[in-house]
Design a protein around this motif. Sequence first.
Motif, PDB file in Angstrom:
ATOM      1  N   TYR A  90       0.844  -1.190   0.000  1.00 47.52           N
ATOM      2  CA  TYR A  90       0.000   0.000   0.000  1.00 47.52           C
ATOM      3  C   TYR A  90       0.882   1.245   0.000  1.00 47.52           C
ATOM      4  O   TYR A  90       1.849   1.342   0.766  1.00 47.52           O
ATOM      5  N   PHE A  91       0.545   2.171  -0.861  1.00 45.87           N
ATOM      6  CA  PHE A  91       1.280   3.440  -0.959  1.00 45.87           C
ATOM      7  C   PHE A  91       0.342   4.600  -0.659  1.00 45.87           C
ATOM      8  O   PHE A  91      -0.757   4.673  -1.208  1.00 45.87           O
ATOM      9  N   CYS A  92       0.796   5.506   0.178  1.00 48.65           N
ATOM     10  CA  CYS A  92       0.106   6.773   0.310  1.00 48.65           C
ATOM     11  C   CYS A  92       0.788   7.783  -0.600  1.00 48.65           C
ATOM     12  O   CYS A  92       1.919   7.572  -1.049  1.00 48.65           O
ATOM     13  N   ALA A  93       0.098   8.873  -0.876  1.00 50.80           N
ATOM     14  CA  ALA A  93       0.681   9.920  -1.715  1.00 50.80           C
ATOM     15  C   ALA A  93       0.050  11.250  -1.353  1.00 50.80           C
ATOM     16  O   ALA A  93      -1.044  11.302  -0.777  1.00 50.80           O
ATOM     17  N   ALA A  94       0.744  12.305  -1.684  1.00 50.21           N
ATOM     18  CA  ALA A  94       0.238  13.660  -1.467  1.00 50.21           C
ATOM     19  C   ALA A  94       0.419  14.463  -2.742  1.00 50.21           C
ATOM     20  O   ALA A  94       1.379  14.251  -3.492  1.00 50.21           O
ATOM     21  N   SER A  95      -0.507  15.394  -2.964  1.00 46.79           N
ATOM     22  CA  SER A  95      -0.495  16.146  -4.209  1.00 46.79           C
ATOM     23  C   SER A  95      -1.183  17.490  -4.011  1.00 46.79           C
ATOM     24  O   SER A  95      -2.010  17.641  -3.123  1.00 46.79           O
ATOM     25  N   ILE A  96      -0.821  18.436  -4.869  1.00 46.20           N
ATOM     26  CA  ILE A  96      -1.529  19.712  -4.935  1.00 46.20           C
ATOM     27  C   ILE A  96      -2.351  19.675  -6.208  1.00 46.20           C
ATOM     28  O   ILE A  96      -1.804  19.603  -7.304  1.00 46.20           O
ATOM     29  N   GLN A  97      -3.649  19.671  -6.080  1.00 43.04           N
ATOM     30  CA  GLN A  97      -4.508  19.581  -7.248  1.00 43.04           C
ATOM     31  C   GLN A  97      -5.680  20.547  -7.120  1.00 43.04           C
ATOM     32  O   GLN A  97      -5.908  21.164  -6.103  1.00 43.04           O
ATOM     33  N   GLY A  98      -6.422  20.620  -8.215  1.00 44.06           N
ATOM     34  CA  GLY A  98      -7.647  21.412  -8.196  1.00 44.06           C
ATOM     35  C   GLY A  98      -7.487  22.738  -8.907  1.00 44.06           C
ATOM     36  O   GLY A  98      -6.389  23.219  -9.138  1.00 44.06           O
ATOM     37  N   GLY A  99      -8.583  23.312  -9.328  1.00 39.58           N
ATOM     38  CA  GLY A  99      -8.543  24.613  -9.973  1.00 39.58           C
ATOM     39  C   GLY A  99      -8.122  24.519 -11.423  1.00 39.58           C
ATOM     40  O   GLY A  99      -7.942  23.439 -11.969  1.00 39.58           O
ATOM     41  N   GLY A 100      -7.892  25.643 -12.049  1.00 39.25           N
ATOM     42  CA  GLY A 100      -7.580  25.684 -13.458  1.00 39.25           C
ATOM     43  C   GLY A 100      -6.157  25.288 -13.791  1.00 39.25           C
ATOM     44  O   GLY A 100      -5.819  25.027 -14.927  1.00 39.25           O
ATOM     45  N   THR A 101      -5.300  25.219 -12.810  1.00 35.81           N
ATOM     46  CA  THR A 101      -3.899  24.882 -13.092  1.00 35.81           C
ATOM     47  C   THR A 101      -3.499  23.660 -12.284  1.00 35.81           C
ATOM     48  O   THR A 101      -2.499  23.639 -11.606  1.00 35.81           O
ATOM     49  N   TYR A 132      -1.916  20.574 -10.960  1.00 36.05           N
ATOM     50  CA  TYR A 132      -0.542  20.155 -11.163  1.00 36.05           C
ATOM     51  C   TYR A 132      -0.461  18.657 -11.394  1.00 36.05           C
ATOM     52  O   TYR A 132       0.039  18.201 -12.412  1.00 36.05           O
ATOM     53  N   GLY A 133      -0.947  17.902 -10.445  1.00 36.67           N
ATOM     54  CA  GLY A 133      -1.007  16.462 -10.648  1.00 36.67           C
ATOM     55  C   GLY A 133       0.166  15.676 -10.143  1.00 36.67           C
ATOM     56  O   GLY A 133       0.128  14.456 -10.126  1.00 36.67           O
ATOM     57  N   LYS A 134       1.260  16.308  -9.722  1.00 35.59           N
ATOM     58  CA  LYS A 134       2.413  15.541  -9.255  1.00 35.59           C
ATOM     59  C   LYS A 134       2.063  14.846  -7.953  1.00 35.59           C
ATOM     60  O   LYS A 134       1.616  15.457  -7.000  1.00 35.59           O
ATOM     61  N   LEU A 135       2.278  13.544  -7.939  1.00 35.94           N
ATOM     62  CA  LEU A 135       2.093  12.759  -6.727  1.00 35.94           C
ATOM     63  C   LEU A 135       3.447  12.476  -6.097  1.00 35.94           C
ATOM     64  O   LEU A 135       4.353  12.020  -6.780  1.00 35.94           O
ATOM     65  N   THR A 136       3.565  12.744  -4.815  1.00 38.89           N
ATOM     66  CA  THR A 136       4.743  12.322  -4.065  1.00 38.89           C
ATOM     67  C   THR A 136       4.315  11.153  -3.198  1.00 38.89           C
ATOM     68  O   THR A 136       3.402  11.283  -2.388  1.00 38.89           O
ATOM     69  N   PHE A 137       4.981  10.011  -3.392  1.00 39.40           N
ATOM     70  CA  PHE A 137       4.578   8.782  -2.729  1.00 39.40           C
ATOM     71  C   PHE A 137       5.370   8.530  -1.454  1.00 39.40           C
ATOM     72  O   PHE A 137       6.535   8.933  -1.332  1.00 39.40           O
ATOM     73  N   GLY A 138       4.725   7.841  -0.535  1.00 41.03           N
ATOM     74  CA  GLY A 138       5.432   7.285   0.602  1.00 41.03           C
ATOM     75  C   GLY A 138       6.207   6.049   0.166  1.00 41.03           C
ATOM     76  O   GLY A 138       6.138   5.617  -0.981  1.00 41.03           O
ATOM     77  N   GLN A 139       6.934   5.453   1.115  1.00 44.77           N
ATOM     78  CA  GLN A 139       7.840   4.359   0.787  1.00 44.77           C
ATOM     79  C   GLN A 139       7.128   3.021   0.620  1.00 44.77           C
ATOM     80  O   GLN A 139       7.718   2.053   0.136  1.00 44.77           O
ATOM     81  N   GLY A 140       5.880   2.953   1.013  1.00 46.45           N
ATOM     82  CA  GLY A 140       5.119   1.724   0.868  1.00 46.45           C
ATOM     83  C   GLY A 140       5.078   0.881   2.133  1.00 46.45           C
ATOM     84  O   GLY A 140       6.026   0.896   2.934  1.00 46.45           O
ATOM     85  N   THR A 141       3.975   0.160   2.306  1.00 50.75           N
ATOM     86  CA  THR A 141       3.791  -0.767   3.427  1.00 50.75           C
ATOM     87  C   THR A 141       3.394  -2.119   2.866  1.00 50.75           C
ATOM     88  O   THR A 141       2.415  -2.216   2.123  1.00 50.75           O
ATOM     89  N   ILE A 142       4.168  -3.138   3.205  1.00 49.74           N
ATOM     90  CA  ILE A 142       3.815  -4.493   2.796  1.00 49.74           C
ATOM     91  C   ILE A 142       2.874  -5.068   3.851  1.00 49.74           C
ATOM     92  O   ILE A 142       3.283  -5.313   4.985  1.00 49.74           O
ATOM     93  N   LEU A 143       1.612  -5.252   3.475  1.00 49.85           N
ATOM     94  CA  LEU A 143       0.617  -5.812   4.394  1.00 49.85           C
ATOM     95  C   LEU A 143       0.435  -7.296   4.087  1.00 49.85           C
ATOM     96  O   LEU A 143       0.180  -7.673   2.936  1.00 49.85           O
ATOM     97  N   THR A 144       0.563  -8.103   5.112  1.00 48.25           N
ATOM     98  CA  THR A 144       0.322  -9.541   4.986  1.00 48.25           C
ATOM     99  C   THR A 144      -0.802  -9.914   5.929  1.00 48.25           C
ATOM    100  O   THR A 144      -0.719  -9.638   7.130  1.00 48.25           O
ATOM    101  N   VAL A 145      -1.848 -10.524   5.387  1.00 46.29           N
ATOM    102  CA  VAL A 145      -2.977 -10.979   6.190  1.00 46.29           C
ATOM    103  C   VAL A 145      -2.937 -12.503   6.225  1.00 46.29           C
ATOM    104  O   VAL A 145      -3.082 -13.169   5.195  1.00 46.29           O
ATOM    105  N   HIS A 146      -2.750 -13.043   7.415  1.00 44.82           N
ATOM    106  CA  HIS A 146      -2.639 -14.493   7.581  1.00 44.82           C
ATOM    107  C   HIS A 146      -4.010 -15.105   7.814  1.00 44.82           C
ATOM    108  O   HIS A 146      -4.763 -14.619   8.647  1.00 44.82           O
ATOM    109  N   PRO A 147      -4.317 -16.180   7.070  1.00 46.71           N
ATOM    110  CA  PRO A 147      -5.633 -16.824   7.243  1.00 46.71           C
ATOM    111  C   PRO A 147      -5.780 -17.419   8.626  1.00 46.71           C
ATOM    112  O   PRO A 147      -4.787 -17.812   9.256  1.00 46.71           O
TER     113      PRO A 147
END
Lengths: 116, 114
Positions: free
Chosen positions: A88-99, A101-116
Amino acid sequence: GENVEQHPSTLSVQEGDSAVIKCTYSDSASNYFPWYKQELGKRPQLIIDIRSNVGEKKDQRIAVTLNKTAKHFSLHITETQPEDSAVYFCAASIQGGGTSYGKLTFGQGTILTVHP
Amino acid sequence: EAQVTQNPRYLITVTGKKLTVTCSQNMNHEYMSWYRQDPGLGLRQIYYSMNVEVTDKGDVPEGYKVSRKEKRNFPLILESPSPNQTSLYFCASSLSKGGYNEQFFGPGTRLTVL
């Protein structure tokens, strides 16, 4: 520029338990916070997102919370299932309005393991 | 079907041999971007393009080039690949005007530089 920190890097839970992944961001101008899920060998896909004018958003078993003052946001997965196992990756961005931007800056990621 | 495609999906090459990874989208998106994914580092942006003939550096642009001659295509060029460019590469696209726009990712290209 924006910096996003994500914790934990790995998370192991039993099926049915809840999982929480946390991210912090540095740029107070960021206003859009998506979460992506990447299954093994697959592309990242958007699972939920939140905008800065909202404090919480839910979609079935997943929810995201945002604290603008503290500049952190979290992903909550309840009643976890083995098929939730992924990176799972989180990200942050500045978006909206007429300009949009769209650049996403991602976190490093989390490996989630769900054991049955 | 709306999609982002990349080719090749897998590539093994040698140091210094120029290569191009193609990216194409059929959603009429203005914004396109290249990321590399490395363990523990997440997805880092290499270059992005806001529209045709408009490109700019991301966070890790060294050793890469891009071009945007057509709206649908955004190739990534490695003029002289080196082993530290061994990575998993993703192209992504989104609308860029107004709103809060989801980025759609391609299937990825796994590059190995020997």
